[in-house]
Design a protein around this motif. Structure first.
Motif, mmCIF file in Angstrom:
data_model
loop_
_atom_site.group_PDB
_atom_site.id
_atom_site.type_symbol
_atom_site.label_atom_id
_atom_site.label_comp_id
_atom_site.label_asym_id
_atom_site.label_seq_id
_atom_site.Cartn_x
_atom_site.Cartn_y
_atom_site.Cartn_z
ATOM 1 N N SER A 2 -72.295 100.502 -56.579
ATOM 2 C CA SER A 2 -73.249 101.188 -57.443
ATOM 3 C C SER A 2 -73.393 100.520 -58.801
ATOM 4 O O SER A 2 -74.347 100.793 -59.530
ATOM 5 C CB SER A 2 -72.826 102.652 -57.640
ATOM 6 O OG SER A 2 -71.531 102.723 -58.222
ATOM 7 N N ASP A 3 -72.444 99.641 -59.187
ATOM 8 C CA ASP A 3 -72.536 99.000 -60.498
ATOM 9 C C ASP A 3 -73.019 97.567 -60.422
ATOM 10 O O ASP A 3 -72.918 96.820 -61.392
ATOM 11 C CB ASP A 3 -71.186 99.062 -61.227
ATOM 12 C CG ASP A 3 -70.064 98.354 -60.475
ATOM 13 O OD1 ASP A 3 -70.290 97.925 -59.326
ATOM 14 O OD2 ASP A 3 -68.952 98.234 -61.037
ATOM 15 N N VAL A 4 -73.560 97.144 -59.273
ATOM 16 C CA VAL A 4 -74.055 95.776 -59.094
ATOM 17 C C VAL A 4 -75.515 95.807 -58.646
ATOM 18 O O VAL A 4 -75.874 96.541 -57.717
ATOM 19 C CB VAL A 4 -73.224 95.002 -58.052
ATOM 20 C CG1 VAL A 4 -73.819 93.610 -57.814
ATOM 21 C CG2 VAL A 4 -71.764 94.893 -58.484
ATOM 22 N N SER A 5 -76.344 95.000 -59.311
ATOM 23 C CA SER A 5 -77.733 94.817 -58.886
ATOM 24 C C SER A 5 -77.943 93.366 -58.496
ATOM 25 O O SER A 5 -77.415 92.460 -59.143
ATOM 26 C CB SER A 5 -78.709 95.174 -60.015
ATOM 27 O OG SER A 5 -78.684 96.548 -60.308
ATOM 28 N N VAL A 6 -78.728 93.145 -57.450
ATOM 29 C CA VAL A 6 -79.127 91.802 -57.044
ATOM 30 C C VAL A 6 -80.631 91.689 -57.269
ATOM 31 O O VAL A 6 -81.411 92.470 -56.726
ATOM 32 C CB VAL A 6 -78.783 91.518 -55.572
ATOM 33 C CG1 VAL A 6 -79.305 90.142 -55.159
ATOM 34 C CG2 VAL A 6 -77.271 91.590 -55.357
ATOM 35 N N VAL A 7 -81.019 90.714 -58.092
ATOM 36 C CA VAL A 7 -82.430 90.469 -58.377
ATOM 37 C C VAL A 7 -82.881 89.305 -57.500
ATOM 38 O O VAL A 7 -82.411 88.174 -57.641
ATOM 39 C CB VAL A 7 -82.646 90.126 -59.864
ATOM 40 C CG1 VAL A 7 -84.100 89.722 -60.114
ATOM 41 C CG2 VAL A 7 -82.265 91.318 -60.738
ATOM 42 N N VAL A 8 -83.787 89.590 -56.570
ATOM 43 C CA VAL A 8 -84.293 88.582 -55.632
ATOM 44 C C VAL A 8 -85.685 88.168 -56.091
ATOM 45 O O VAL A 8 -86.574 89.008 -56.222
ATOM 46 C CB VAL A 8 -84.362 89.143 -54.192
ATOM 47 C CG1 VAL A 8 -84.827 88.058 -53.224
ATOM 48 C CG2 VAL A 8 -83.012 89.704 -53.766
ATOM 49 N N VAL A 31 -80.965 96.615 -55.000
ATOM 50 C CA VAL A 31 -81.767 95.415 -54.774
ATOM 51 C C VAL A 31 -83.112 95.555 -55.481
ATOM 52 O O VAL A 31 -83.826 96.539 -55.294
ATOM 53 C CB VAL A 31 -81.984 95.146 -53.272
ATOM 54 C CG1 VAL A 31 -82.787 93.865 -53.073
ATOM 55 C CG2 VAL A 31 -80.651 95.052 -52.539
ATOM 56 N N ILE A 32 -83.427 94.551 -56.299
ATOM 57 C CA ILE A 32 -84.707 94.492 -56.997
ATOM 58 C C ILE A 32 -85.398 93.196 -56.591
ATOM 59 O O ILE A 32 -84.845 92.114 -56.764
ATOM 60 C CB ILE A 32 -84.517 94.528 -58.528
ATOM 61 C CG1 ILE A 32 -83.799 95.811 -58.951
ATOM 62 C CG2 ILE A 32 -85.857 94.395 -59.241
ATOM 63 C CD1 ILE A 32 -83.415 95.843 -60.419
ATOM 64 N N VAL A 33 -86.592 93.285 -56.034
ATOM 65 C CA VAL A 33 -87.371 92.108 -55.655
ATOM 66 C C VAL A 33 -88.496 91.929 -56.667
ATOM 67 O O VAL A 33 -89.263 92.858 -56.926
ATOM 68 C CB VAL A 33 -87.962 92.245 -54.238
ATOM 69 C CG1 VAL A 33 -88.898 91.083 -53.926
ATOM 70 C CG2 VAL A 33 -86.852 92.328 -53.202
ATOM 71 N N VAL A 80 -74.882 91.873 -62.589
ATOM 72 C CA VAL A 80 -76.153 91.370 -62.055
ATOM 73 C C VAL A 80 -75.911 90.037 -61.360
ATOM 74 O O VAL A 80 -75.126 89.206 -61.821
ATOM 75 C CB VAL A 80 -77.197 91.154 -63.172
ATOM 76 C CG1 VAL A 80 -78.556 90.808 -62.568
ATOM 77 C CG2 VAL A 80 -77.293 92.356 -64.085
ATOM 78 N N LEU A 81 -76.625 89.830 -60.250
ATOM 79 C CA LEU A 81 -76.634 88.549 -59.566
ATOM 80 C C LEU A 81 -78.069 88.240 -59.207
ATOM 81 O O LEU A 81 -78.793 89.117 -58.744
ATOM 82 C CB LEU A 81 -75.754 88.603 -58.313
ATOM 83 C CG LEU A 81 -75.494 87.305 -57.559
ATOM 84 C CD1 LEU A 81 -74.111 87.340 -56.910
ATOM 85 C CD2 LEU A 81 -76.544 87.061 -56.483
ATOM 86 N N VAL A 82 -78.511 86.993 -59.420
ATOM 87 C CA VAL A 82 -79.874 86.618 -59.056
ATOM 88 C C VAL A 82 -79.839 85.751 -57.798
ATOM 89 O O VAL A 82 -78.908 84.974 -57.584
ATOM 90 C CB VAL A 82 -80.602 85.887 -60.201
ATOM 91 C CG1 VAL A 82 -80.722 86.788 -61.417
ATOM 92 C CG2 VAL A 82 -79.915 84.580 -60.566
#
Length: 267
Positions: A2-8, A31-33, A80-82
Protein backbone atom coordinates in the motif's frame (compact mmCIF):
# COMPACT_ATOMS: atom_id res chain seq x y z
CA UNK A 1 2.14 -2.94 -1.00
CA UNK A 2 0.00 0.00 0.00
CA UNK A 3 2.98 2.37 0.37
CA UNK A 4 4.48 1.74 -3.10
CA UNK A 5 3.35 3.19 -6.43
CA UNK A 6 4.62 2.11 -9.85
CA UNK A 7 4.41 4.76 -12.57
CA UNK A 8 4.28 3.12 -16.01
CA UNK A 9 4.94 5.39 -18.99
CA UNK A 10 3.54 4.58 -22.40
CA UNK A 11 3.76 5.91 -25.94
CA UNK A 12 2.32 3.60 -28.59
CA UNK A 13 3.31 0.49 -26.62
CA UNK A 14 -0.09 -1.15 -26.52
CA UNK A 15 1.33 -4.52 -27.61
CA UNK A 16 3.48 -4.67 -24.47
CA UNK A 17 1.71 -2.48 -21.92
CA UNK A 18 -0.45 -5.25 -20.36
CA UNK A 19 2.71 -7.17 -19.43
CA UNK A 20 4.24 -4.11 -17.77
CA UNK A 21 1.05 -3.36 -15.82
CA UNK A 22 0.63 -7.00 -14.79
CA UNK A 23 4.21 -7.17 -13.51
CA UNK A 24 3.54 -4.15 -11.27
CA UNK A 25 0.06 -5.36 -10.28
CA UNK A 26 1.53 -8.72 -9.27
CA UNK A 27 3.68 -6.88 -6.71
CA UNK A 28 0.48 -5.54 -5.12
CA UNK A 29 1.43 -1.92 -5.69
CA UNK A 30 -0.65 1.04 -6.75
CA UNK A 31 -0.29 1.34 -10.54
CA UNK A 32 -0.41 4.63 -12.44
CA UNK A 33 -0.16 4.59 -16.25
CA UNK A 34 0.76 7.82 -18.00
CA UNK A 35 0.02 7.79 -21.72
CA UNK A 36 2.30 10.26 -23.46
CA UNK A 37 0.17 11.15 -26.46
CA UNK A 38 -0.21 7.72 -28.08
CA UNK A 39 -1.57 7.80 -31.62
CA UNK A 40 -2.10 4.07 -32.31
CA UNK A 41 -5.75 2.98 -32.08
CA UNK A 42 -4.64 -0.36 -30.67
CA UNK A 43 -2.89 1.36 -27.79
CA UNK A 44 -6.00 3.40 -27.03
CA UNK A 45 -8.01 0.19 -26.83
CA UNK A 46 -5.50 -1.34 -24.42
CA UNK A 47 -5.63 1.73 -22.19
CA UNK A 48 -9.41 1.60 -22.14
CA UNK A 49 -9.32 -2.08 -21.16
CA UNK A 50 -7.00 -1.70 -18.16
CA UNK A 51 -8.49 -2.69 -14.78
CA UNK A 52 -10.49 -0.01 -13.01
CA UNK A 53 -7.99 0.05 -10.13
CA UNK A 54 -5.24 1.25 -12.49
CA UNK A 55 -5.06 5.03 -12.68
CA UNK A 56 -4.71 6.19 -16.30
CA UNK A 57 -3.46 9.70 -17.04
CA UNK A 58 -3.42 10.95 -20.63
CA UNK A 59 -1.36 13.88 -21.83
CA UNK A 60 -0.11 15.40 -25.07
CA UNK A 61 3.21 14.00 -26.27
CA UNK A 62 5.82 15.74 -24.10
CA UNK A 63 8.49 13.06 -23.75
CA UNK A 64 9.23 10.38 -21.20
CA UNK A 65 10.66 12.72 -18.53
CA UNK A 66 7.48 14.82 -18.47
CA UNK A 67 5.33 11.68 -18.44
CA UNK A 68 7.19 10.25 -15.46
CA UNK A 69 6.94 13.53 -13.60
CA UNK A 70 3.20 13.72 -14.33
CA UNK A 71 2.73 10.26 -12.83
CA UNK A 72 4.90 10.98 -9.80
CA UNK A 73 2.87 14.13 -9.11
CA UNK A 74 -0.20 11.89 -8.77
CA UNK A 75 1.51 9.58 -6.27
CA UNK A 76 0.38 9.67 -2.65
CA UNK A 77 2.58 6.84 -1.36
CA UNK A 78 5.96 6.95 0.38
CA UNK A 79 7.80 4.94 -2.30
CA UNK A 80 7.84 5.24 -6.10
CA UNK A 81 9.23 3.18 -8.96
CA UNK A 82 9.04 4.15 -12.64
CA UNK A 83 8.72 1.57 -15.40
CA UNK A 84 8.70 1.89 -19.18
CA UNK A 85 5.61 0.41 -20.83
CA UNK A 86 7.50 -2.29 -22.72
CA UNK A 87 9.50 -3.59 -19.74
CA UNK A 88 8.56 -5.70 -16.72
CA UNK A 89 9.35 -5.90 -13.04
CA UNK A 90 10.90 -9.17 -11.94
CA UNK A 91 8.71 -11.20 -9.55
CA UNK A 92 9.36 -10.26 -5.94
CA UNK A 93 11.58 -7.31 -6.88
CA UNK A 94 9.54 -4.62 -5.16
CA UNK A 95 9.44 -6.51 -1.85
CA UNK A 96 13.22 -6.99 -1.84
CA UNK A 97 13.96 -3.39 -2.75
CA UNK A 98 11.45 -2.21 -0.15
CA UNK A 99 13.14 -4.37 2.51
CA UNK A 100 16.50 -2.74 1.77
CA UNK A 101 15.03 0.72 2.32
CA UNK A 102 13.29 -0.41 5.47
CA UNK A 103 16.57 -1.78 6.86
CA UNK A 104 18.51 1.43 6.15
CA UNK A 105 16.24 4.41 6.61
CA UNK A 106 18.90 6.92 5.49
CA UNK A 107 18.93 5.49 1.96
CA UNK A 108 17.09 7.31 -0.80
CA UNK A 109 16.66 4.37 -3.15
CA UNK A 110 17.47 0.72 -3.78
CA UNK A 111 18.16 -0.93 -7.13
CA UNK A 112 18.96 -4.31 -8.61
CA UNK A 113 20.28 -5.82 -11.81
CA UNK A 114 18.66 -5.95 -15.24
CA UNK A 115 17.77 -9.07 -17.23
CA UNK A 116 17.34 -8.72 -20.99
CA UNK A 117 14.59 -10.48 -22.91
CA UNK A 118 13.38 -10.31 -26.49
CA UNK A 119 16.25 -9.83 -28.97
CA UNK A 120 18.85 -10.16 -26.20
CA UNK A 121 19.23 -12.45 -23.21
CA UNK A 122 21.41 -12.43 -20.12
CA UNK A 123 21.81 -10.30 -17.01
CA UNK A 124 23.51 -6.93 -16.72
CA UNK A 125 24.68 -6.64 -13.13
CA UNK A 126 24.65 -3.12 -11.77
CA UNK A 127 27.60 -2.34 -9.49
CA UNK A 128 27.33 -1.51 -5.78
CA UNK A 129 26.52 2.12 -5.09
CA UNK A 130 29.59 4.31 -5.45
CA UNK A 131 29.24 8.11 -5.52
CA UNK A 132 32.46 8.64 -7.46
CA UNK A 133 31.52 6.17 -10.19
CA UNK A 134 28.15 7.88 -10.53
CA UNK A 135 29.79 11.20 -11.43
CA UNK A 136 31.13 9.64 -14.63
CA UNK A 137 28.71 6.85 -15.54
CA UNK A 138 25.08 5.91 -15.04
CA UNK A 139 25.49 3.00 -12.62
CA UNK A 140 22.00 2.85 -11.09
CA UNK A 141 19.59 2.08 -13.91
CA UNK A 142 16.03 3.31 -14.24
CA UNK A 143 13.82 1.10 -12.14
CA UNK A 144 15.07 1.81 -8.66
CA UNK A 145 12.58 1.97 -5.82
CA UNK A 146 12.93 5.48 -4.39
CA UNK A 147 11.45 7.40 -1.54
CA UNK A 148 8.97 10.00 -2.69
CA UNK A 149 11.13 12.56 -0.86
CA UNK A 150 13.91 12.03 -3.43
CA UNK A 151 11.61 13.28 -6.20
CA UNK A 152 10.35 16.13 -4.02
CA UNK A 153 13.91 17.31 -3.32
CA UNK A 154 15.21 17.00 -6.89
CA UNK A 155 12.13 18.05 -8.83
CA UNK A 156 12.07 14.71 -10.65
CA UNK A 157 13.32 13.99 -14.16
CA UNK A 158 14.81 16.90 -16.12
CA UNK A 159 13.62 16.90 -19.77
CA UNK A 160 16.75 18.83 -20.76
CA UNK A 161 18.73 15.58 -20.34
CA UNK A 162 16.75 13.51 -22.87
CA UNK A 163 18.33 10.08 -23.17
CA UNK A 164 20.22 10.61 -19.92
CA UNK A 165 17.44 11.86 -17.64
CA UNK A 166 17.80 8.77 -15.42
CA UNK A 167 21.49 9.44 -14.81
CA UNK A 168 20.87 13.12 -14.09
CA UNK A 169 18.20 12.21 -11.54
CA UNK A 170 20.59 10.10 -9.45
CA UNK A 171 23.38 12.68 -9.70
CA UNK A 172 20.86 15.29 -8.59
CA UNK A 173 19.81 13.04 -5.71
CA UNK A 174 23.45 12.72 -4.64
CA UNK A 175 23.78 16.51 -4.72
CA UNK A 176 20.83 16.63 -2.31
CA UNK A 177 22.45 14.13 0.06
CA UNK A 178 20.64 10.97 -1.06
CA UNK A 179 22.52 7.70 -1.58
CA UNK A 180 21.40 4.26 -2.68
CA UNK A 181 21.95 0.56 -2.20
CA UNK A 182 22.41 -2.21 -4.74
CA UNK A 183 20.37 -5.35 -4.00
CA UNK A 184 21.77 -8.64 -5.28
CA UNK A 185 18.89 -9.69 -7.48
CA UNK A 186 17.31 -8.99 -10.86
CA UNK A 187 14.81 -6.18 -10.44
CA UNK A 188 14.03 -5.15 -14.01
CA UNK A 189 13.28 -7.26 -17.08
CA UNK A 190 14.33 -5.05 -20.00
CA UNK A 191 12.82 -5.74 -23.40
CA UNK A 192 15.40 -5.45 -26.14
CA UNK A 193 13.77 -4.83 -29.52
CA UNK A 194 15.39 -6.11 -32.74
CA UNK A 195 17.56 -3.55 -34.50
CA UNK A 196 17.45 0.02 -33.27
CA UNK A 197 20.31 2.39 -32.56
CA UNK A 198 19.35 4.13 -29.31
CA UNK A 199 22.82 3.63 -27.87
CA UNK A 200 24.39 5.35 -30.86
CA UNK A 201 21.88 8.22 -30.80
CA UNK A 202 22.35 8.77 -27.09
CA UNK A 203 26.13 8.55 -27.28
CA UNK A 204 26.24 11.29 -29.92
CA UNK A 205 24.65 13.56 -27.30
CA UNK A 206 27.00 12.39 -24.56
CA UNK A 207 29.55 15.22 -24.65
CA UNK A 208 26.83 17.88 -24.64
CA UNK A 209 25.07 16.07 -21.80
CA UNK A 210 28.32 15.75 -19.89
CA UNK A 211 28.83 19.52 -20.05
CA UNK A 212 25.22 20.10 -18.98
CA UNK A 213 25.62 17.75 -16.04
CA UNK A 214 28.82 19.43 -14.89
CA UNK A 215 27.25 22.89 -15.16
CA UNK A 216 24.02 22.00 -13.37
CA UNK A 217 25.79 20.19 -10.55
CA UNK A 218 29.03 22.17 -10.42
CA UNK A 219 29.07 22.18 -6.61
CA UNK A 220 28.85 18.40 -6.50
CA UNK A 221 31.59 17.86 -9.09
CA UNK A 222 33.79 20.26 -7.14
CA UNK A 223 33.62 17.69 -4.33
CA UNK A 224 34.92 14.82 -6.47
CA UNK A 225 38.09 14.40 -4.38
CA UNK A 226 35.95 14.08 -1.27
CA UNK A 227 33.70 11.56 -3.03
CA UNK A 228 36.78 9.64 -4.21
CA UNK A 229 37.52 8.85 -0.56
CA UNK A 230 34.10 7.14 -0.35
CA UNK A 231 34.73 5.08 -3.48
CA UNK A 232 35.62 1.40 -3.61
CA UNK A 233 37.90 2.19 -6.56
CA UNK A 234 41.60 2.65 -6.00
CA UNK A 235 43.48 5.58 -7.51
CA UNK A 236 44.45 3.72 -10.68
CA UNK A 237 40.92 2.33 -11.13
CA UNK A 238 39.45 5.81 -10.73
CA UNK A 239 41.78 7.07 -13.43
CA UNK A 240 40.65 4.30 -15.79
CA UNK A 241 36.99 4.92 -14.93
CA UNK A 242 37.35 8.62 -15.76
CA UNK A 243 39.19 7.85 -18.98
CA UNK A 244 36.58 5.34 -20.19
CA UNK A 245 33.42 7.18 -19.08
CA UNK A 246 34.47 10.82 -18.75
CA UNK A 247 34.12 13.55 -21.37
CA UNK A 248 35.53 11.28 -24.11
CA UNK A 249 33.66 7.98 -23.64
CA UNK A 250 34.40 4.79 -25.51
CA UNK A 251 32.74 4.79 -28.97
CA UNK A 252 29.12 3.64 -29.05
CA UNK A 253 29.93 1.25 -31.91
CA UNK A 254 32.53 -0.54 -29.77
CA UNK A 255 30.25 -0.74 -26.73
CA UNK A 256 27.36 -2.00 -28.88
CA UNK A 257 29.56 -4.71 -30.40
CA UNK A 258 30.59 -5.90 -26.93
CA UNK A 259 26.97 -5.89 -25.77
CA UNK A 260 25.79 -7.88 -28.78
CA UNK A 261 28.46 -10.48 -28.13
CA UNK A 262 27.52 -10.74 -24.47
CA UNK A 263 23.73 -10.53 -24.68
CA UNK A 264 22.49 -11.42 -28.16
CA UNK A 265 19.78 -14.05 -27.77
CA UNK A 266 21.19 -17.50 -28.44
CA UNK A 267 24.77 -16.18 -28.14
Amino acid sequence: MSDVSVVVTNHNLGAYLPEAVESAWRERTRVIVVDDGSTEPGTDAVLDALPADVTVIRQENEGVAAARNRGIAAVDTDFVLVLDGDDRLAPGAVADLRAALEAETHLGYAYGSMAFFGAWSGVLRMPPFDPYRLLYRHTIGLSALARRAVFDDTGGFDPAFAGYEDWELWVNALAHGWTGRQVERVALEYRRHPGGSKLGRDRRRYRRTWRQLRRKHAALYARRRELARESSLGRADRMVHRAVWGPRPIPARLEAAVQRRLFAAGG
